[in-house]
Design an enzyme around this catalytic site. Sequence first.
Site, short mmCIF file in Angstrom:
data_model
loop_
_atom_site.label_atom_id
_atom_site.label_comp_id
_atom_site.label_asym_id
_atom_site.label_seq_id
_atom_site.Cartn_x
_atom_site.Cartn_y
_atom_site.Cartn_z
N SER A 212 26.32 -21.96 36.19
CA SER A 212 27.46 -22.16 37.11
C SER A 212 28.57 -22.90 36.38
O SER A 212 28.55 -22.97 35.14
CB SER A 212 27.00 -22.91 38.36
N ASN A 213 29.51 -23.45 37.09
CA ASN A 213 30.62 -24.16 36.44
C ASN A 213 31.07 -25.34 37.31
O ASN A 213 30.49 -25.59 38.37
CB ASN A 213 31.77 -23.18 36.18
#
Length: 408
Positions: A212-213
């Site tokens: 993810s980020n």
Amino acid sequence: MPSVVLGVSGGIAAYKACELLRGLTESGHDVTVVPTAAALEFVGAPTWAALSGKPVTTEVWSSVHEVPHVRIGEHADLVLVAPATADLLAKAAHGLADDLLTNTLLTARCPVLFAPAMHTEMWEHPATQANVATLRERGAIVLEPAVGRLTGADSGKGRLPEPSEILHIALDLLARRLHNPDATTAQDLAGRRIVVSAGGTREYLDPVRFLSNRSSGLQGYALARTAAGRGAQVTLVAANVTLPDPAGVNVVRVETTAQLREAVLAASADADAVVMAAAPADFRPLTTSTAKIKKADDGTTPSIELTQNPDILAELSGNRPNDDIVVVGFAAETGDEAATVLQYAQAKLAKKGCDLLVVNDVSGGRVFGESDNEAIVLDANGGAVGIPRASKSAVAQAIWDRVLTLWS
Ligand code: CTP
């Protein structure tokens, strides 16, 4: 000190207006609470008087020498009715004036914001819907109720949006009025259908692990909230965001880029604008294990093969669902020896084919999770408008101002 009238009508959600009142006074507003008689069945006058520091009455016969039925509305910078019952909305739509709140609504020349709360059947009744349409046509802001738990064990559409979210919209309206005192209500997005995406997508390796980020969703949520406050019908496609639902916004929750794509494209079919504030993961694991990946006894580490995700912004820009749609992208950029942030952003705008690109300089991890932001908005004709450092709400308002210029 800006002056706010907090109208409270007789529904179970009246107790939540106490929190709203607290938020308004603590953010430096002079608040006059005007409950209806029915509201006092739920929360008594002493509570309102103590929290607002002012006497409270429901009818027009107290302090008559001060002509309260005219004065309160005339001097307000905002009239906010929360909760607004079906009965109160009906009275407001028909201009009835049989108590202090309905008189105040007739004399107010400032923005009027209704936060309805009632049972789903009452909200969906054609009479209520017609009254809401009438009020909106006249420039009032009537928020869509939230979906969730209602009075008893039942749930559905009709819940009062979270007080903190109603407060956000109220503060935005007051700030905009301060900026432009001539505008009675700036419902300049009324009738517009807007899609906003927010948050960061997750790409699963197995049932418990994902890539993810760092996107927090704050800027996308501010965009959704401010658009609703300017009268738009907003769908917010939220990827893994834990913030409260913005008031008056239809929230669609997704996890992966594929789900985000599907939800954004579905909502965009009849949209006037799409703003891709989300950070979809560019890559996903080629395969997702259905079982948790185990550590090998011999210490060998697994390698993850990635495949590229579809670019939703480029797809929307290149294959527009209608001719008038405005497509807005975001670019989180860092400069290097080869090119500046702006040069990279200009290339990205051209590559993606969107109408506007909101550029954030994220060198050193700036922006993520912060309450402030600054940006440059590039357009497809080579124009660039700077948005100086301000709250993400103020930045969102400036982005909508840019979108409005493209429609006109
Ligand atoms: N975006 C998208 N679909 C993707 C990736 C990004 O729609 N799969 C959108 C984002 O929502 C944002 C814009 O594209 O509005 C810019 O995303 P960014 O990640 O900065 O651009 P990339 O194309 O990934 O370029 P880079 O090579 O700089 O990562």
